[in-house]
Write a protein that holds these residues in place. Structure first.
Motif, short mmCIF file in Angstrom:
data_model
loop_
_atom_site.label_atom_id
_atom_site.label_comp_id
_atom_site.label_asym_id
_atom_site.label_seq_id
_atom_site.Cartn_x
_atom_site.Cartn_y
_atom_site.Cartn_z
N MET A 1 49.61 44.43 55.02
CA MET A 1 50.99 44.57 54.75
C MET A 1 51.62 43.26 53.87
SD MET A 1 51.93 47.36 56.11
CE MET A 1 53.86 47.16 56.30
N ALA A 2 50.78 41.90 53.94
CA ALA A 2 51.15 41.03 53.19
C ALA A 2 50.58 40.98 51.94
CB ALA A 2 50.69 39.78 54.02
N THR A 3 51.15 40.37 50.83
CA THR A 3 50.53 40.00 49.46
C THR A 3 50.15 38.78 49.11
OG1 THR A 3 53.05 39.64 48.55
CG2 THR A 3 52.15 42.10 48.42
N ILE A 4 50.61 37.74 50.16
CA ILE A 4 50.14 36.48 50.12
C ILE A 4 49.36 36.03 51.30
CG2 ILE A 4 50.77 33.81 49.76
CD1 ILE A 4 51.36 35.47 47.51
N LYS A 5 48.19 35.92 51.34
CA LYS A 5 47.26 35.53 52.73
C LYS A 5 46.62 34.43 52.85
CE LYS A 5 46.44 40.78 52.57
NZ LYS A 5 45.53 41.62 52.72
N GLY A 6 46.83 33.54 51.74
CA GLY A 6 46.19 32.12 51.75
C GLY A 6 44.92 32.38 51.10
N VAL A 7 44.10 31.26 51.17
CA VAL A 7 42.76 31.41 50.79
C VAL A 7 41.97 30.63 51.96
CG1 VAL A 7 43.14 31.12 48.31
CG2 VAL A 7 42.95 28.91 49.69
N SER A 8 40.60 31.23 52.23
CA SER A 8 39.74 30.78 53.21
C SER A 8 39.09 29.43 52.88
CB SER A 8 38.59 31.78 53.45
OG SER A 8 37.93 32.07 52.07
N SER A 9 38.76 29.07 51.87
CA SER A 9 38.17 28.03 51.21
C SER A 9 39.22 26.89 50.59
CB SER A 9 37.10 28.07 50.35
OG SER A 9 36.41 26.90 49.85
N PHE A 10 39.73 25.86 51.54
CA PHE A 10 40.99 25.37 51.11
C PHE A 10 40.70 24.01 51.36
CE2 PHE A 10 45.03 23.76 52.99
CZ PHE A 10 45.77 23.63 52.15
N SER A 11 41.21 23.19 50.25
CA SER A 11 41.29 21.67 50.38
C SER A 11 42.63 21.42 50.07
CB SER A 11 40.18 21.01 49.37
OG SER A 11 40.45 19.80 49.29
N ALA A 12 43.16 20.72 50.90
CA ALA A 12 44.63 20.34 50.88
C ALA A 12 44.83 19.08 49.68
CB ALA A 12 45.49 19.77 52.09
N GLU A 13 43.75 18.24 49.75
CA GLU A 13 43.78 17.25 48.81
C GLU A 13 43.33 17.57 47.39
OE1 GLU A 13 41.65 12.76 48.19
OE2 GLU A 13 41.26 13.94 50.20
N GLN A 14 42.59 18.44 47.28
CA GLN A 14 42.14 19.18 46.01
C GLN A 14 43.47 19.72 45.35
OE1 GLN A 14 38.61 21.25 45.68
NE2 GLN A 14 39.45 22.63 44.19
N GLU A 15 44.22 20.67 46.34
CA GLU A 15 45.30 21.19 45.71
C GLU A 15 46.42 20.30 45.34
OE1 GLU A 15 44.80 24.15 44.84
OE2 GLU A 15 43.33 24.89 46.13
N SER B 1 56.78 37.88 51.79
CA SER B 1 55.55 37.98 50.96
C SER B 1 54.20 38.01 51.96
CB SER B 1 55.32 36.97 49.78
OG SER B 1 55.46 35.68 50.23
N GLU B 2 54.36 37.40 52.94
CA GLU B 2 53.30 37.02 54.03
C GLU B 2 53.54 38.00 55.01
OE1 GLU B 2 52.11 33.00 54.91
OE2 GLU B 2 53.22 32.25 52.97
N ILE B 3 54.43 38.76 55.10
CA ILE B 3 54.60 39.62 56.32
C ILE B 3 54.39 41.09 55.99
CG2 ILE B 3 56.29 40.19 58.16
CD1 ILE B 3 57.46 37.41 57.75
N ASP B 4 55.26 41.71 55.11
CA ASP B 4 55.43 43.28 54.98
C ASP B 4 55.97 43.50 53.58
OD1 ASP B 4 58.09 42.26 55.10
OD2 ASP B 4 58.62 43.62 56.91
N MET B 5 55.51 42.65 52.53
CA MET B 5 55.89 43.10 51.21
C MET B 5 55.42 44.56 50.70
SD MET B 5 57.61 42.27 48.75
CE MET B 5 58.06 40.86 49.38
N LEU B 6 54.15 44.62 51.15
CA LEU B 6 53.64 46.07 50.96
C LEU B 6 54.42 47.13 51.20
CD1 LEU B 6 49.88 45.80 51.20
CD2 LEU B 6 51.00 45.27 49.01
N HIS B 7 54.98 47.08 52.54
CA HIS B 7 55.83 48.09 53.03
C HIS B 7 57.26 48.13 52.09
CE1 HIS B 7 57.98 50.63 56.01
NE2 HIS B 7 58.80 49.72 55.96
N ILE B 8 57.76 47.02 52.07
CA ILE B 8 58.99 46.85 51.08
C ILE B 8 58.59 47.67 49.72
CG2 ILE B 8 60.35 45.20 49.97
CD1 ILE B 8 59.92 43.24 52.43
N ARG B 9 57.66 47.28 49.24
CA ARG B 9 57.33 48.02 47.76
C ARG B 9 57.38 49.44 47.97
NH1 ARG B 9 51.84 45.12 45.83
NH2 ARG B 9 51.52 46.99 45.42
N ARG B 10 56.69 49.84 49.01
CA ARG B 10 56.48 51.35 49.17
C ARG B 10 58.12 51.97 49.21
NH1 ARG B 10 51.84 50.41 52.18
NH2 ARG B 10 53.11 50.41 54.17
N GLU B 11 58.95 51.15 50.03
CA GLU B 11 60.24 51.74 50.57
C GLU B 11 61.37 51.55 49.32
OE1 GLU B 11 61.67 53.13 53.28
OE2 GLU B 11 59.58 53.36 54.02
#
Length: 214
Positions: A1-15, A171-181
């Motif tokens: 349902m979310a469009t923003i899910k984060g990344v699995s390989s993540f470096s806070a310092e790099q970002e 965007s991290e919860i139910d944006m896909l549902h909102i788009r359909r509605e």
């Protein structure tokens, strides 16, 4: 349902360093800022915020505010704000000033879980106590920190206020549902609405939060 899910390989310092590079020197690389922040979820953005301070020695919110402006700044700062505090800010804005934004109150309070409402209530009370004390001590100056630009509270651009709030908070919860509605109700995709009614970097980041055209 979310469009923003984060990344699995993540470096806070790099970002954090990538964000600093995007804002350092002459000119700002807005596309890089959008690319970085829209691929991360709110928890990862908070890790970047902390790491930016510890690793680079600067405040990320202050740097973003100094480099960005208008609705683009507002949506980016909204994305960098912890979820509960973002709701608290929006609720306070809704009841501040001459009129009450009842639509905002209903939207937030009717769509949050009981636990989310409890956290909002606790932080709302805490924020009002701390602000009251600060106002007394500092002659009611505008609070510092994760506050939004004054234009957010001017009473103008209500549609943008709502659009930004929904895109950031859902965007991290139910944006896909909102788009359909949205498509069912208006016969037009949310993506095409944003593309046609918004512009510039503001449009770019909203389209990323929207997640797709269908």
């Amino acid at each position: 349902m979310a469009t923003i899910k984060g990344v699995s390989s993540f470096s806070a310092e790099q970002e954090a360093h990538a964000l600093r590079k995007a804002m350092k020197g002459l000119g700002t690389d807005e596309d890089a800022i959008i690319e970085i922040l829209t691929k991360l979820n709110v928890s990862q953005r908070q890790q970047v915020l902390i790491t930016y301070k510890s690793s680079i020695g600067r405040d990320l919110i202050d740097d973003l505010k100094s480099e960005l402006s208008g609705n683009f700044e507002r949506v980016i700062i909204g994305m960098m704000t912890p979820t509960t505090m973002y709701d608290v800010h929006e609720l306070r804005r809704a009841v501040k000033g001459a009129g009450t934004d009842e639509g905002c109150l209903i939207e937030i309070l009717a769509s949050r879980t009981n636990e989310e409402i409890r956290r909002i209530n606790e932080n709302y009370k805490c924020h009002r106590t701390s602000e009251s004390k600060r106002c007394h001590q500092q002659d009611c100056q505008q609070p510092q920190g994760l506050e939004f630009h004054p234009e957010t509270e001017s009473g103008l651009g209500t549609d943008d206020n709502t659009l930004i709030r929904v895109m950031v908070s859902r965007s991290e919860i139910d944006m896909l549902h909102i788009r359909r509605e949205f498509l069912t109700m208006y016969g037009k995709s949310l993506y095409s609405f944003i593309k046609g009614d918004c512009s510039g970097d503001y449009r770019k980041v909203l389209l990323r939060l929207c997640g797709g055209e269908d």
